[in-house]
Design a protein around this motif. Structure first.
Motif, PDB file in Angstrom:
ATOM      1  N   GLU A 126       0.851  -1.174   0.000  1.00 31.67           N
ATOM      2  CA  GLU A 126       0.000   0.000   0.000  1.00 31.67           C
ATOM      3  C   GLU A 126       0.896   1.236   0.000  1.00 31.67           C
ATOM      4  O   GLU A 126       2.032   1.186   0.480  1.00 31.67           O
ATOM      5  N   SER A 127       0.369   2.327  -0.534  1.00 32.10           N
ATOM      6  CA  SER A 127       1.135   3.567  -0.610  1.00 32.10           C
ATOM      7  C   SER A 127       0.524   4.587   0.343  1.00 32.10           C
ATOM      8  O   SER A 127      -0.694   4.781   0.358  1.00 32.10           O
ATOM      9  N   ASP A 128       1.366   5.245   1.143  1.00 35.21           N
ATOM     10  CA  ASP A 128       0.850   6.182   2.138  1.00 35.21           C
ATOM     11  C   ASP A 128       0.628   7.582   1.556  1.00 35.21           C
ATOM     12  O   ASP A 128       0.677   7.782   0.345  1.00 35.21           O
ATOM     13  N   GLU A 129       0.436   8.548   2.430  1.00 37.28           N
ATOM     14  CA  GLU A 129       0.065   9.900   2.009  1.00 37.28           C
ATOM     15  C   GLU A 129       1.170  10.634   1.260  1.00 37.28           C
ATOM     16  O   GLU A 129       0.910  11.617   0.567  1.00 37.28           O
ATOM     17  N   VAL A 130       2.424  10.170   1.369  1.00 37.52           N
ATOM     18  CA  VAL A 130       3.506  10.819   0.619  1.00 37.52           C
ATOM     19  C   VAL A 130       4.025   9.942  -0.516  1.00 37.52           C
ATOM     20  O   VAL A 130       4.945  10.326  -1.227  1.00 37.52           O
ATOM     21  N   GLY A 131       3.429   8.756  -0.667  1.00 37.05           N
ATOM     22  CA  GLY A 131       3.824   7.874  -1.763  1.00 37.05           C
ATOM     23  C   GLY A 131       4.823   6.806  -1.390  1.00 37.05           C
ATOM     24  O   GLY A 131       5.369   6.136  -2.275  1.00 37.05           O
ATOM     25  N   ASN A 136       5.823   3.198  -0.293  1.00 36.78           N
ATOM     26  CA  ASN A 136       5.211   1.874  -0.344  1.00 36.78           C
ATOM     27  C   ASN A 136       5.513   1.113   0.948  1.00 36.78           C
ATOM     28  O   ASN A 136       6.663   1.067   1.407  1.00 36.78           O
ATOM     29  N   LYS A 154      11.274  10.934   5.532  1.00 41.14           N
ATOM     30  CA  LYS A 154      10.270  10.781   6.584  1.00 41.14           C
ATOM     31  C   LYS A 154      10.835  10.172   7.860  1.00 41.14           C
ATOM     32  O   LYS A 154      10.533  10.642   8.976  1.00 41.14           O
ATOM     33  N   SER A 173       3.329   8.676  -5.899  1.00 41.37           N
ATOM     34  CA  SER A 173       1.931   8.375  -6.205  1.00 41.37           C
ATOM     35  C   SER A 173       1.203   7.943  -4.932  1.00 41.37           C
ATOM     36  O   SER A 173       0.995   6.743  -4.712  1.00 41.37           O
ATOM     37  N   PRO A 174       0.842   8.907  -4.077  1.00 41.01           N
ATOM     38  CA  PRO A 174       0.131   8.572  -2.835  1.00 41.01           C
ATOM     39  C   PRO A 174      -1.144   7.772  -3.107  1.00 41.01           C
ATOM     40  O   PRO A 174      -1.926   8.112  -3.992  1.00 41.01           O
ATOM     41  N   GLY A 175      -1.318   6.698  -2.356  1.00 42.03           N
ATOM     42  CA  GLY A 175      -2.520   5.882  -2.508  1.00 42.03           C
ATOM     43  C   GLY A 175      -2.433   4.801  -3.565  1.00 42.03           C
ATOM     44  O   GLY A 175      -3.281   3.917  -3.617  1.00 42.03           O
ATOM     45  N   THR A 176      -1.418   4.858  -4.403  1.00 40.16           N
ATOM     46  CA  THR A 176      -1.259   3.855  -5.463  1.00 40.16           C
ATOM     47  C   THR A 176       0.050   3.105  -5.267  1.00 40.16           C
ATOM     48  O   THR A 176       1.124   3.712  -5.321  1.00 40.16           O
TER      49      THR A 176
END
Length: 381
Positions: free
Chosen positions: A65-70, A72, A166, A194-197
């Motif tokens: 899963e990809s978080d809010e900053v992209g 993985n 981060k 790509s946050p979320g992807t």
């Protein structure tokens, strides 16, 4: 005399016809032999990518899963994990949570050197017989170290930079090690987060599909597929001759390894040439892109006075080049503190393709190399 000349001409014509027929049959025979040989070496008809299978009901197996900053992260789905893996609350492989409080407690109670290792599937722990035999775990068994494993399979230098931005300021490890795989970490386009992807879509018994489409095939810059299904259909349409929009001729040659490979190769090359001709700015230098991302990690470490070491992993087919690798890949690291082992052998991997990884012996060798370099960083420039 006239009749004799006509007979001679007829004989010559018949002889020439037989010669052409024999040559044609030989050509057909050679073609069939070539087809058989190519198939024996694993090449498949109708596709440009041999490890991509066209299936009626492909099964997507979410693994990331990809978080809010992209960034993985690994999903804690047991059947999708490397044997022996435990995933913490941050979505990385570890028995403890990677938080400032936890790391501070480790430093105070154990006085171990906290080493943060960033990388892809090699760091995550693929592919010894158990994650316990991967080089991060081997190092972690040494009482001198506490390893924070930030390896996520299928990722790249942009992921490494995002992780560094981060987590290094949060955790403040004693040392940072960034592992760069020469086999596929050099990417010739400027990827954006790509946050979320997730960066890859793994399918059961099939290829892991990249979630970003090549610009020259979509005529768009860094297009992210909406979901795994769209990515799968794109691969069918773009990398095989089995797509719905393929014509009769294309579907016919799809049964031949030779014809389909040549056709798809030329199709992609022509599309790539047309795209770059109209979009010169999008033709990026993969080495410069890699260096820019790695340089940013080094800047972060320098600002916090944390030693940072960049180490390379050669692809299986170049493992035995030894010292030559330092000159071969020097431009990627340039002014960074880096090194690459010179004692690896091809047999230290579980196969010869770029997608293959260390076996138990390879991981053991790399752990020893890394422990030595972590203790006394090299001075290669």
């Amino acid at each position: 005399m006239v009749i004799l000349n006509k007979n001679l001409e007829n004989n010559k014509s018949t002889s020439a016809y037989k010669k052409i027929k024999i040559q044609f049959l030989i050509l057909i025979a050679l073609f069939i032999i070539a087809e058989i040989i190519l198939r024996c070496f694993g090449m498949k008809a109708g596709t440009l990518i041999d490890d991509f299978k066209v299936e009626e009901n492909p099964i997507y197996q979410p693994r990331f899963e990809s978080d809010e900053v992209g960034i993985n992260h690994i999903l804690p789905i047991k059947e999708m994990l490397i044997l022996g893996s435990v995933i913490n609350e941050q979505g990385f492989r570890g028995y403890m949570n990677y938080t400032a409080q936890t790391i501070d407690s480790v430093k105070k109670s154990t006085h171990q050197q906290v080493v943060m290792i960033i990388g892809d599937s090699f760091v995550e722990g693929c592919c010894p017989d158990s994650a316990a035999n991967s080089f991060p775990d081997i190092i972690n068994e040494d009482p001198s170290y506490e390893v924070l494993n930030f390896g996520v399979a299928g990722t790249d230098p942009l992921q490494y930079k995002l992780v560094a931005q981060k987590y290094i300021p949060q955790l403040k490890p004693d040392k940072v090690v960034v592992v760069f795989y020469f086999g596929n970490d050099i990417i010739n386009f400027e990827r954006t987060p790509s946050p979320g992807t997730p960066l890859t879509y793994p399918f059961k018994n099939n290829k892991w599909l990249f979630s970003i489409a090549p610009n020259h095939l979509t005529k768009r810059v860094n297009y992210n597929f909406i979901n795994a299904e769209e990515a799968y259909q794109f691969y069918i349409d773009s990398y095989t001759l089995k797509g719905k929009n393929r014509n009769y001729f294309e579907k016919t040659i799809s049964y031949s390894v030779i014809f389909s490979k040549i056709y798809l190769f030329l199709e992609h090359k022509l599309a790539e040439r047309a795209w770059y001709k109209k979009n010169l700015a999008s033709n990026y230098d993969g080495i410069s892109i890699a260096h820019t991302n790695l340089k940013r990690i080094n800047v972060i470490c320098d600002s916090l006075q944390i030693p940072c070491l960049f180490v390379g992993i050669p692809a299986p087919d170049e493992a035995e080049e030894g010292e030559k690798l330092k000159a071969k890949y020097a431009a990627i690291f340039n002014d960074l503190n880096w090194d690459v082992p010179s004692n690896l052998k091809t047999k230290d991997y579980d196969g010869l393709n770029k997608a293959n990884h260390f076996n138990n012996i390879g991981h053991s060798k790399y752990a020893q190399f890394l422990k030595n370099k972590s203790i006394k960083p090299p001075t290669i420039k």
